[in-house]
Design a protein around this motif. Structure first.
Motif, short mmCIF file in Angstrom:
data_model
loop_
_atom_site.label_atom_id
_atom_site.label_comp_id
_atom_site.label_asym_id
_atom_site.label_seq_id
_atom_site.Cartn_x
_atom_site.Cartn_y
_atom_site.Cartn_z
N MET A 289 47.48 44.93 31.02
CA MET A 289 46.35 44.05 31.32
C MET A 289 45.95 44.17 32.79
N GLN A 290 46.91 44.40 33.66
CA GLN A 290 46.59 44.60 35.08
C GLN A 290 45.78 45.89 35.26
N LEU A 291 46.14 46.93 34.50
CA LEU A 291 45.38 48.18 34.57
C LEU A 291 43.96 47.99 34.04
N ILE A 292 43.84 47.18 32.99
CA ILE A 292 42.51 46.91 32.43
C ILE A 292 41.67 46.10 33.41
N HIS A 294 41.98 46.22 36.63
CA HIS A 294 41.61 47.17 37.68
C HIS A 294 40.48 48.08 37.20
N TRP A 295 40.50 48.41 35.89
CA TRP A 295 39.40 49.21 35.33
C TRP A 295 38.06 48.50 35.54
N ARG A 296 38.03 47.20 35.23
CA ARG A 296 36.79 46.46 35.40
C ARG A 296 36.29 46.55 36.84
N THR A 297 37.20 46.42 37.79
CA THR A 297 36.82 46.53 39.20
C THR A 297 36.24 47.90 39.50
N THR A 298 36.90 48.93 38.97
CA THR A 298 36.43 50.30 39.19
C THR A 298 35.07 50.52 38.55
N PHE A 299 34.90 50.00 37.34
CA PHE A 299 33.63 50.15 36.64
C PHE A 299 32.50 49.47 37.41
#
Length: 372
Positions: A289-292, A294-299
């Motif tokens: 969930m932490q990686l997900i 971080h994905w949102r931030t990257t997106f």
């Protein structure tokens, strides 16, 4: 991705309650100009003409074929051969002709362009390649030309007042890639774009590898796409970087025609195929969930040109899905800051009223309660 999208499209097309019937028009004469599907069959489109003035052109999605062998396999499916297309189909969501569901767009003429080239209508390789004694053609941009020319000649599209170019998934990417080209072909008409789930980003997977970059680069080079994407983007890049123009993230800043971005911040295909997370919330560990997150931030960082635009529109939501404009549910019922994608697009297109035309969901987890 292709299988997932096909299942999604099947459910959307078969299970919506109020739908628009569109009939297939094949273009056998286009074969003489080299406009053919992967297997050499004729391209075409589905059409329901209800207005001479207002048109929606939808470019179908369905992933890409990433190498020669993949394209060979794809050529024996409906995503690579028109021989498997049905004679009529039904549409919903943004393409719905029910005024109770889709009042602003129910009376638009609709053209649905089925996808059979494997590279978002961008390839243009003169000579076919041969795999296992079968010729495979990379002619997506010629297909786009054939469809637009047919609409101009047979349906007098050049006399329209407004055209909306749209698509979801690989068709959403097609919208980013070809919007300025369509505007250039119909320079006297107001053209707008609405790209659904096509903002695929150049991001690392969970191992820190830029895996997806190589995939898009190979498709671009294999199908000779440099002449079939945004020309301003191509002219701005060194030859070694021109593949970037096959990705919305890099192409968006060069698009001059008004465009509306519609995308999930937790797009399921990107989580599975770019991030390669290997789970889907809520069935994920805390570290996943932490990686997900971080994905949102990257997106959202990659989406900044659209978020900061003063002219284009945008709607992103915190829902786990991929493509939403062709679903009555997600097009008109998912809410972000008290408005739907439908509301936001209409407000942006008309530039009337008090609604925000650039809406970003603030949920830092994929838990928007209206996702359904």
């Amino acid at each position: 991705m292709a299988g997932t999208v096909l299942v999604f499209v099947f459910l959307v097309l078969c299970c919506s309650q109020a739908q628009r019937l569109v009939n297939l028009v094949l273009l056998p004469d286009a074969v003489n100009d080299g406009a053919v599907c992967l297997d050499g069959s004729a391209p075409g489109y589905y059409i329901n003409k209800t207005s001479v003035n207002r048109w929606i052109i939808h470019l179908e999605g369905g992933g890409w074929c990433y190498d020669e062998s993949d394209c060979y396999g794809r050529s024996s499916t409906r995503l690579g051969s028109s021989s498997m297309w049905q004679k009529a189909m039904q549409l919903s969501g943004f393409l719905n002709n029910d005024p109770d569901v889709n009042p602003e767009f129910a009376n638009y003429s609709v053209v649905f362009v089925p996808y059979c080239d494997g590279a978002s209508f961008s390839g243009n390789l003169d000579n076919p390649i041969t795999i296992k004694d079968k010729k495979i053609y990379f002619r997506g941009h010629r297909i786009l030309d054939a469809v637009l020319n047919s609409l101009r000649e047979k349906e007098h599209l050049d006399q329209a007042e407004a055209i909306i170019l749209t698509g979801c998934s690989a068709g959403g990417l097609s919208t980013y890639l070809h919007l300025d080209y369509v505007q250039s072909m119909f320079s006297n008409i107001k053209v707008h774009g609405m790209a659904d789930a096509g903002y695929f980003i150049d991001a690392a997977n969970i191992h820190g590898e830029m895996y997806i970059r190589g995939q898009y680069q190979h498709v671009f080079e294999m199908q000779n796409c440099s002449g079939g994407v945004n020309s301003e983007c191509i002219h701005s890049k060194e030859e070694s970087e021109r593949w970037q123009c096959f990705m919305a993230q890099y192409t968006y800043p060069y698009i001059k025609t008004p465009i509306f971005v519609l995308n999930s911040e937790y797009d399921t295909w990107q989580l599975e195929s770019i991030l390669q997370i290997g789970c889907r919330p809520p069935n994920c560990s805390e570290s996943q969930m932490q990686l997900i997150a971080h994905w949102r931030t990257t997106f959202l960082q990659a989406l900044q040109p659209a978020i900061q635009s003063t002219t284009n529109g945008l709607f992103t939501d915190a829902c786990l899905h991929h493509c939403q404009s062709m679903s009555d549910q997600s097009w008109s019922k998912i809410m972000v800051k008290n408005q739907t994608a439908h509301d936001t697009f209409v407000a942006w297109l008309d530039m009337k009223g008090t609604r925000n035309v650039r809406v970003v969901d603030d949920h830092t987890n994929p838990d928007n309660p209206t996702c359904g």
